[in-house]
Design an enzyme around this catalytic site. Sequence first.
Site, PDB file in Angstrom:
ATOM      1  N   ILE A  14      16.649  85.600 -21.800  1.00  0.00           N
ATOM      2  CA  ILE A  14      18.022  85.373 -21.308  1.00  0.00           C
ATOM      3  C   ILE A  14      18.579  84.041 -21.810  1.00  0.00           C
ATOM      4  CG2 ILE A  14      17.161  84.447 -19.081  1.00  0.00           C
ATOM      5  CD1 ILE A  14      19.689  85.641 -17.788  1.00  0.00           C
ATOM      6  N   LYS A  34       8.390  85.475 -31.148  1.00  0.00           N
ATOM      7  CA  LYS A  34       7.048  85.646 -31.717  1.00  0.00           C
ATOM      8  C   LYS A  34       6.530  87.067 -31.625  1.00  0.00           C
ATOM      9  CE  LYS A  34       4.298  83.832 -27.844  1.00  0.00           C
ATOM     10  NZ  LYS A  34       3.392  82.750 -27.472  1.00  0.00           N
ATOM     11  N   SER A  41       9.529  87.113 -20.277  1.00  0.00           N
ATOM     12  CA  SER A  41       9.608  87.309 -18.824  1.00  0.00           C
ATOM     13  C   SER A  41      10.907  87.979 -18.411  1.00  0.00           C
ATOM     14  CB  SER A  41       9.498  85.967 -18.109  1.00  0.00           C
ATOM     15  OG  SER A  41       8.202  85.475 -18.214  1.00  0.00           O
ATOM     16  N   THR A  42      11.962  87.719 -19.173  1.00  0.00           N
ATOM     17  CA  THR A  42      13.271  88.227 -18.754  1.00  0.00           C
ATOM     18  C   THR A  42      13.214  89.713 -18.444  1.00  0.00           C
ATOM     19  OG1 THR A  42      14.408  86.526 -20.013  1.00  0.00           O
ATOM     20  CG2 THR A  42      15.694  88.480 -19.430  1.00  0.00           C
ATOM     21  N   ALA A  45      11.831  90.768 -15.005  1.00  0.00           N
ATOM     22  CA  ALA A  45      12.436  90.301 -13.749  1.00  0.00           C
ATOM     23  C   ALA A  45      12.891  91.495 -12.929  1.00  0.00           C
ATOM     24  CB  ALA A  45      13.596  89.369 -14.045  1.00  0.00           C
ATOM     25  N   GLY A  47      13.742  91.242  -9.060  1.00  0.00           N
ATOM     26  CA  GLY A  47      14.620  90.966  -7.913  1.00  0.00           C
ATOM     27  C   GLY A  47      16.065  90.806  -8.298  1.00  0.00           C
ATOM     28  N   GLY A  48      16.375  89.867  -9.213  1.00  0.00           N
ATOM     29  CA  GLY A  48      17.750  89.712  -9.651  1.00  0.00           C
ATOM     30  C   GLY A  48      18.138  88.275  -9.872  1.00  0.00           C
ATOM     31  N   GLU A 114      16.242  87.543  -0.586  1.00  0.00           N
ATOM     32  CA  GLU A 114      14.833  87.243  -0.871  1.00  0.00           C
ATOM     33  C   GLU A 114      14.398  86.017  -0.079  1.00  0.00           C
ATOM     34  OE1 GLU A 114      14.799  86.906  -5.148  1.00  0.00           O
ATOM     35  OE2 GLU A 114      14.752  89.061  -5.424  1.00  0.00           O
ATOM     36  N   HIS A 242       3.441  83.672  -7.365  1.00  0.00           N
ATOM     37  CA  HIS A 242       4.188  84.675  -6.597  1.00  0.00           C
ATOM     38  C   HIS A 242       3.228  85.284  -5.584  1.00  0.00           C
ATOM     39  CE1 HIS A 242       6.708  88.027  -5.484  1.00  0.00           C
ATOM     40  NE2 HIS A 242       7.684  87.532  -6.222  1.00  0.00           N
ATOM     41  N   ARG A 289       8.247  80.749  -1.124  1.00  0.00           N
ATOM     42  CA  ARG A 289       7.074  81.248  -1.833  1.00  0.00           C
ATOM     43  C   ARG A 289       5.823  80.398  -1.730  1.00  0.00           C
ATOM     44  NH1 ARG A 289       9.497  83.533  -7.345  1.00  0.00           N
ATOM     45  NH2 ARG A 289      10.559  85.098  -6.134  1.00  0.00           N
ATOM     46  N   HIS A 350       3.201  82.685 -11.732  1.00  0.00           N
ATOM     47  CA  HIS A 350       4.449  83.428 -11.942  1.00  0.00           C
ATOM     48  C   HIS A 350       5.507  82.637 -12.693  1.00  0.00           C
ATOM     49  CE1 HIS A 350       7.577  86.298 -10.923  1.00  0.00           C
ATOM     50  NE2 HIS A 350       8.295  85.356 -10.317  1.00  0.00           N
ATOM     51  N   ARG A 385      10.672  76.545  -6.887  1.00  0.00           N
ATOM     52  CA  ARG A 385      11.903  77.278  -7.204  1.00  0.00           C
ATOM     53  C   ARG A 385      12.236  78.303  -6.125  1.00  0.00           C
ATOM     54  NH1 ARG A 385      12.821  82.399  -9.876  1.00  0.00           N
ATOM     55  NH2 ARG A 385      10.575  82.576  -9.974  1.00  0.00           N
ATOM     56  N   SER A 390      15.991  81.340 -11.256  1.00  0.00           N
ATOM     57  CA  SER A 390      15.641  80.967 -12.637  1.00  0.00           C
ATOM     58  C   SER A 390      16.499  81.683 -13.663  1.00  0.00           C
ATOM     59  CB  SER A 390      14.167  81.197 -12.918  1.00  0.00           C
ATOM     60  OG  SER A 390      13.845  82.527 -12.675  1.00  0.00           O
TER      61      SER A 390
HETATM   62  P1  FAD Z   1      11.550  84.532 -21.687  1.00  0.00           P
HETATM   63  O1  FAD Z   1      12.384  85.644 -21.217  1.00  0.00           O
HETATM   64  O2  FAD Z   1      10.149  84.483 -21.211  1.00  0.00           O
HETATM   65  O3  FAD Z   1      11.553  84.613 -23.270  1.00  0.00           O
HETATM   66  C1  FAD Z   1      10.732  83.761 -24.035  1.00  0.00           C
HETATM   67  C2  FAD Z   1      11.005  84.027 -25.494  1.00  0.00           C
HETATM   68  O4  FAD Z   1      10.413  83.010 -26.270  1.00  0.00           O
HETATM   69  C3  FAD Z   1      10.425  85.337 -26.018  1.00  0.00           C
HETATM   70  O5  FAD Z   1      11.367  85.922 -26.880  1.00  0.00           O
HETATM   71  C4  FAD Z   1       9.204  84.903 -26.836  1.00  0.00           C
HETATM   72  O6  FAD Z   1       8.895  85.744 -27.927  1.00  0.00           O
HETATM   73  C5  FAD Z   1       9.723  83.576 -27.362  1.00  0.00           C
HETATM   74  N1  FAD Z   1       8.675  82.640 -27.760  1.00  0.00           N
HETATM   75  C6  FAD Z   1       7.760  82.004 -26.989  1.00  0.00           C
HETATM   76  N2  FAD Z   1       7.000  81.205 -27.745  1.00  0.00           N
HETATM   77  C7  FAD Z   1       7.429  81.330 -29.027  1.00  0.00           C
HETATM   78  C8  FAD Z   1       7.046  80.779 -30.266  1.00  0.00           C
HETATM   79  N3  FAD Z   1       6.024  79.922 -30.381  1.00  0.00           N
HETATM   80  N4  FAD Z   1       7.717  81.148 -31.379  1.00  0.00           N
HETATM   81  C9  FAD Z   1       8.730  82.032 -31.327  1.00  0.00           C
HETATM   82  N5  FAD Z   1       9.144  82.583 -30.169  1.00  0.00           N
HETATM   83  C10 FAD Z   1       8.505  82.239 -29.043  1.00  0.00           C
HETATM   84  N6  FAD Z   1      13.602  85.095 -12.124  1.00  0.00           N
HETATM   85  C11 FAD Z   1      14.712  85.358 -11.422  1.00  0.00           C
HETATM   86  O7  FAD Z   1      15.628  84.537 -11.363  1.00  0.00           O
HETATM   87  N7  FAD Z   1      14.836  86.546 -10.774  1.00  0.00           N
HETATM   88  C12 FAD Z   1      13.866  87.497 -10.794  1.00  0.00           C
HETATM   89  O8  FAD Z   1      14.025  88.556 -10.220  1.00  0.00           O
HETATM   90  C13 FAD Z   1      12.681  87.230 -11.507  1.00  0.00           C
HETATM   91  N8  FAD Z   1      11.679  88.133 -11.528  1.00  0.00           N
HETATM   92  C14 FAD Z   1      10.597  87.884 -12.325  1.00  0.00           C
HETATM   93  C15 FAD Z   1       9.595  88.857 -12.413  1.00  0.00           C
HETATM   94  C16 FAD Z   1       8.515  88.664 -13.248  1.00  0.00           C
HETATM   95  C17 FAD Z   1       7.446  89.714 -13.356  1.00  0.00           C
HETATM   96  C18 FAD Z   1       8.412  87.467 -13.987  1.00  0.00           C
HETATM   97  C19 FAD Z   1       7.240  87.224 -14.895  1.00  0.00           C
HETATM   98  C20 FAD Z   1       9.384  86.484 -13.872  1.00  0.00           C
HETATM   99  C21 FAD Z   1      10.473  86.696 -13.043  1.00  0.00           C
HETATM  100  N9  FAD Z   1      11.479  85.734 -12.921  1.00  0.00           N
HETATM  101  C22 FAD Z   1      12.596  86.008 -12.191  1.00  0.00           C
HETATM  102  C23 FAD Z   1      11.462  84.546 -13.771  1.00  0.00           C
HETATM  103  C24 FAD Z   1      12.393  84.799 -14.970  1.00  0.00           C
HETATM  104  O9  FAD Z   1      12.272  86.153 -15.365  1.00  0.00           O
HETATM  105  C25 FAD Z   1      12.054  83.914 -16.139  1.00  0.00           C
HETATM  106  O10 FAD Z   1      11.961  82.585 -15.726  1.00  0.00           O
HETATM  107  C26 FAD Z   1      13.146  84.004 -17.200  1.00  0.00           C
HETATM  108  O11 FAD Z   1      13.358  85.344 -17.563  1.00  0.00           O
HETATM  109  C27 FAD Z   1      12.746  83.200 -18.415  1.00  0.00           C
HETATM  110  O12 FAD Z   1      13.687  83.435 -19.420  1.00  0.00           O
HETATM  111  P2  FAD Z   1      13.577  82.626 -20.762  1.00  0.00           P
HETATM  112  O13 FAD Z   1      14.720  83.057 -21.606  1.00  0.00           O
HETATM  113  O14 FAD Z   1      13.419  81.203 -20.467  1.00  0.00           O
HETATM  114  O15 FAD Z   1      12.193  83.105 -21.417  1.00  0.00           O
HETATM  115  C1  SIN Z   2      10.896  88.811  -7.318  1.00  0.00           C
HETATM  116  O1  SIN Z   2      11.591  89.782  -7.592  1.00  0.00           O
HETATM  117  O2  SIN Z   2      10.219  88.687  -6.296  1.00  0.00           O
HETATM  118  C2  SIN Z   2      10.850  87.702  -8.292  1.00  0.00           C
HETATM  119  C3  SIN Z   2      12.045  86.901  -8.114  1.00  0.00           C
HETATM  120  C4  SIN Z   2      11.866  85.593  -8.790  1.00  0.00           C
HETATM  121  O3  SIN Z   2      10.817  85.289  -9.338  1.00  0.00           O
HETATM  122  O4  SIN Z   2      12.841  84.837  -8.752  1.00  0.00           O
END
Ligand code: FAD
Ligand code: SIN
Length: 527
Positions: A14, A34, A41-42, A45, A47-48, A114, A242, A289, A350, A385, A390
Amino acid sequence: MRYEVDFLVIGSGIAGLSYALKVAPYGKVCVLCKGEAAEGSTRYAQGGIAAVMYDSDSFDKHIQDTLVAGDGICDREVVEMTIREAPDRIKELVQYGVNFDMSGAGDRFDLHREGGHSEFRILHHKDNTGAEIERGLLEAVHRHPNIELKEHQFAIDIITQHHLGQRVTKHTPDIECYGVYALDCRTNQIDTYLAKVTLLATGGMGNVYTTTTTPIVSTGDGVAMVHRARGVLSDLEFMQFHPTSLYNPAEKPAFLITEAMRGAGAILKDFNGNEFMQKYDSRLSLAPRDIVARAIDNEMKIAGVDHLYLDARGIGRDGLINGFPTIYAKCLELGINITKDMIPIRPAAHYQCGGIKVDKNGESSIHHLYAAGECSCTGLHGGNRLASNSLLEAVVYAHNAAMSAIERVKTREICHAVPDWNAEGMVLNEEMVLITQTKRELQELMWNYVGIVRSDLRLQRAFDRLNLIFRETEDLYNRSVLTEELSELRNLIACAYLIIKMARARRENVGLHYSIDLVRNGDSRRR
Ligand code: FAD
Ligand code: SIN
């Protein structure tokens, strides 16, 4: 190969994608990831995304909830800014094509609640919100002529003056980022990407631990790169566990049971099916949490069991099947009918609250290097958090970073003096076991010694063992051709080192950092 772009983005979650869409009208953008573009992680996700959209809620309440969850050490200005910007960023996500569930006559967002939230304010798409956000953003990125998205490109190191032959230490005042070196995982060549500005959006580091909800790409690469480049990092002791990942030991990553289920009425129960949260917090299963995860950890240790239960039966068959279709289907696959059976759960690593220290524009201590999303540390989360903050932080900071980078790019030239990567004299490491076994050891020592509950002795042991692992791996690195696996291992070791170092330096129990020694010594600010 050498590439030159205006805006270089590392990561296609995201944070990276929403930033890319914003800067694209102002220059050539290259997004590296990569693995496959959607893997991060996006897309997991559930919950929302938290935002105040209607008058029944208020910015003040969301601000207060965030500050309380953060245990008094959030940056208040950052909290206020992020929460007040939220409605605008949500509207943009909708414009990019992201669908959130609607209620009533279809004219209002359907809102969930939540843990730690005093109101229903979580916009969601059933229980797979992240997948919908990732889909919408990726489609918008693919439509944009100025954005090139390159999969299987592993960023290895940030290029700074160090690569021009100058000595760079953490005291060097003006460290500059000129781009990154990246391994093309298909050709095994290391390419040079030169950019006017670079954004790190590399996500979290859950894989430092044995059990994590985060995908395999979450290995803390961005944080480790900034550490090697001598940039400023912060708050890494605050790893969020989590409370409710599905107990299915063989599965990696651990499947999440969203907190929204507890928001809808599901109740935590011990191994014998009895409620226990009343012993820990008046908010019961919906306490923040850190408190819930510690309570579960404690109950598991007292009973000597490796999971407890979440009882969602009270939500009812329709509510479960329609509201949580992904979880319903997943559990059914494993023979658990959540309309009739309790769900076995245990905590899992988490979310990393700390990371690359950035200002309100998402700028790191290294010039022309921005960070957004989970790899960054903005001050929003403090010690812990608040759920669903996030995704919000990622879009808000992607926006702020984009606005700043658009200005910076106007006066910046590409640095052509950067040399290509030198792999002379390196040999292929033919023993993968040297990497796989070390990774397992690292994850286990972090899980057992630097997990939900810590102590001085556990941290000391972890540090000593990590030292050996570090030396062995650096030795391997110094004589081997670089691979993705070796690079990830080095990054995990760097992140583990930073978590332990910051945990040892934190001399009070606050937020997610909890040491039994600090309780014993009476140093605890609470509990
Ligand atoms: P990510 O979406 O993790 O993307 C990382 C990117 O970096 C990927 O494209 C990967 O390929 C790239 N990358 C990494 N290292 C390298 C490298 N060395 N070279 C090139 N590319 C690289 N948060 C909420 O607010 N609400 C939720 O409901 C929620 N639910 C979640 C459920 C789960 C199961 C998990 C794991 C997390 C959840 N979170 C939630 C947290 C949230 O999803 C993440 O914090 C957020 O999506 C992170 O987004 P990001 O863009 O920072 O990274
Ligand atoms: C969840 O849906 O419980 C995860 C929400 C979050 O990590 O913010």
